[in-house]
Motif scaffolding. Structure first.
Motif, PDB file in Angstrom:
ATOM      1  N   ARG A 115       0.840  -1.202   0.000  1.00 16.26           N
ATOM      2  CA  ARG A 115       0.000   0.000   0.000  1.00 16.26           C
ATOM      3  C   ARG A 115       0.872   1.247   0.000  1.00 16.26           C
ATOM      4  O   ARG A 115       0.613   2.200  -0.739  1.00 16.26           O
ATOM      5  CB  ARG A 115      -0.934   0.010   1.216  1.00 16.26           C
ATOM      6  N   LEU A 116       1.905   1.257   0.832  1.00 16.01           N
ATOM      7  CA  LEU A 116       2.815   2.392   0.883  1.00 16.01           C
ATOM      8  C   LEU A 116       3.487   2.588  -0.468  1.00 16.01           C
ATOM      9  O   LEU A 116       3.582   3.704  -0.974  1.00 16.01           O
ATOM     10  CB  LEU A 116       3.868   2.184   1.980  1.00 16.01           C
ATOM     11  N   GLU A 117       3.930   1.487  -1.088  1.00 20.81           N
ATOM     12  CA  GLU A 117       4.556   1.581  -2.405  1.00 20.81           C
ATOM     13  C   GLU A 117       3.589   2.195  -3.419  1.00 20.81           C
ATOM     14  O   GLU A 117       3.965   3.055  -4.215  1.00 20.81           O
ATOM     15  CB  GLU A 117       4.997   0.198  -2.881  1.00 20.81           C
ATOM     16  N   GLY A 118       2.340   1.779  -3.378  1.00 24.99           N
ATOM     17  CA  GLY A 118       1.339   2.327  -4.291  1.00 24.99           C
ATOM     18  C   GLY A 118       1.144   3.823  -4.094  1.00 24.99           C
ATOM     19  O   GLY A 118       1.072   4.590  -5.064  1.00 24.99           O
ATOM     20  N   GLN A 119       1.084   4.238  -2.840  1.00 20.32           N
ATOM     21  CA  GLN A 119       0.928   5.667  -2.555  1.00 20.32           C
ATOM     22  C   GLN A 119       2.141   6.448  -3.039  1.00 20.32           C
ATOM     23  O   GLN A 119       2.006   7.523  -3.633  1.00 20.32           O
ATOM     24  CB  GLN A 119       0.724   5.894  -1.046  1.00 20.32           C
ATOM     25  N   LEU A 120       3.328   5.916  -2.796  1.00 24.63           N
ATOM     26  CA  LEU A 120       4.547   6.601  -3.233  1.00 24.63           C
ATOM     27  C   LEU A 120       4.618   6.670  -4.759  1.00 24.63           C
ATOM     28  O   LEU A 120       5.045   7.688  -5.321  1.00 24.63           O
ATOM     29  CB  LEU A 120       5.779   5.903  -2.650  1.00 24.63           C
ATOM     30  N   ARG A 121       4.180   5.621  -5.438  1.00 28.24           N
ATOM     31  CA  ARG A 121       4.166   5.637  -6.911  1.00 28.24           C
ATOM     32  C   ARG A 121       3.200   6.702  -7.435  1.00 28.24           C
ATOM     33  O   ARG A 121       3.506   7.413  -8.397  1.00 28.24           O
ATOM     34  CB  ARG A 121       3.804   4.267  -7.471  1.00 28.24           C
ATOM     35  N   LYS A 122       2.049   6.823  -6.803  1.00 26.87           N
ATOM     36  CA  LYS A 122       1.097   7.859  -7.203  1.00 26.87           C
ATOM     37  C   LYS A 122       1.712   9.244  -7.037  1.00 26.87           C
ATOM     38  O   LYS A 122       1.570  10.101  -7.905  1.00 26.87           O
ATOM     39  CB  LYS A 122      -0.188   7.766  -6.369  1.00 26.87           C
ATOM     40  N   LEU A 123       2.394   9.448  -5.918  1.00 26.88           N
ATOM     41  CA  LEU A 123       3.024  10.743  -5.675  1.00 26.88           C
ATOM     42  C   LEU A 123       4.161  10.999  -6.659  1.00 26.88           C
ATOM     43  O   LEU A 123       4.326  12.119  -7.148  1.00 26.88           O
ATOM     44  CB  LEU A 123       3.502  10.833  -4.226  1.00 26.88           C
ATOM     45  N   ALA A 124       4.933   9.965  -6.973  1.00 25.94           N
ATOM     46  CA  ALA A 124       6.009  10.112  -7.955  1.00 25.94           C
ATOM     47  C   ALA A 124       5.422  10.462  -9.324  1.00 25.94           C
ATOM     48  O   ALA A 124       5.978  11.312 -10.046  1.00 25.94           O
ATOM     49  CB  ALA A 124       6.834   8.831  -8.039  1.00 25.94           C
ATOM     50  N   ASP A 125       4.291   9.858  -9.673  1.00 28.01           N
ATOM     51  CA  ASP A 125       3.614  10.186 -10.929  1.00 28.01           C
ATOM     52  C   ASP A 125       3.196  11.653 -10.950  1.00 28.01           C
ATOM     53  O   ASP A 125       3.295  12.323 -11.980  1.00 28.01           O
ATOM     54  CB  ASP A 125       2.401   9.285 -11.152  1.00 28.01           C
ATOM     55  N   GLN A 126       2.722  12.152  -9.810  1.00 28.96           N
ATOM     56  CA  GLN A 126       2.353  13.565  -9.732  1.00 28.96           C
ATOM     57  C   GLN A 126       3.564  14.447  -9.999  1.00 28.96           C
ATOM     58  O   GLN A 126       3.467  15.437 -10.719  1.00 28.96           O
ATOM     59  CB  GLN A 126       1.763  13.902  -8.362  1.00 28.96           C
ATOM     60  N   LEU A 127       4.684  14.085  -9.421  1.00 28.27           N
ATOM     61  CA  LEU A 127       5.914  14.839  -9.668  1.00 28.27           C
ATOM     62  C   LEU A 127       6.280  14.800 -11.147  1.00 28.27           C
ATOM     63  O   LEU A 127       6.655  15.816 -11.731  1.00 28.27           O
ATOM     64  CB  LEU A 127       7.072  14.276  -8.838  1.00 28.27           C
TER      65      LEU A 127
END
Length: 160
Positions: free
Chosen positions: A22-34
């Protein structure tokens, strides 16, 4: 029993793996935003908020319960917000916590929580513990400190 000990450890490892996923998924979403060029200050604030929320929810909910919360949110299941707004309006009107209308609103709030938890009593209890202990969780759901105190007056000890 060695088998029980091993089974317990395997279960914990599975739960930790699910939390990390779940944490990895959230971090990937945030990286996509960047990657899409979302503003730096907004992204930093979003990242910190997401990490705080993940940490907070990990403390109160099992991985399976968190998956249910996520599924509920993804399907537009915001059952609590309208009731919170009505409770806030009642509080602002000065409606007594003992009034029948306040009691009906409290019942609707409980039903909304049960809807979010899919009737899982342990999960409902975790939601109440989260709301009781975490000011940020209350704020995230539009529950001011004054409204939380009002809810406590209506619910008696049931909100803890």
């Amino acid at each position: 029993d060695a088998r029980q000990v091993i089974g317990d450890h395997l279960q914990r490892v599975g739960e930790e793996r699910a939390a990390l996923e779940r944490l990895e998924g959230q971090l990937r979403k945030l990286a996509d935003q960047l990657d899409r060029g979302v503003g730096d200050a907004q992204t930093t604030e979003t990242l910190l908020s997401a990490l705080e929320q993940i940490t907070m929810y990990d403390h109160y909910f099992t991985p399976q319960q968190q998956q249910r919360l996520e599924a509920h949110a993804e399907h537009g299941g915001e059952a609590v917000t309208p009731v919170v707004a009505e409770l806030e309006a009642a509080r602002q009107r000065g409606l007594s916590p003992n009034d029948a209308e306040a009691q009906r609103l409290w019942q609707r709030f409980r039903e909304a929580v049960e809807s979010v938890s899919d009737g899982d009593a342990d999960m409902s209890a975790a939601i109440y513990r989260l709301l009781h202990a975490e000011q940020q969780a209350r704020a995230d759901h539009g529950i001011s400190e004054e409204l939380f105190a009002y809810l406590g007056s209506i619910a008696g000890g049931e909100l803890h």
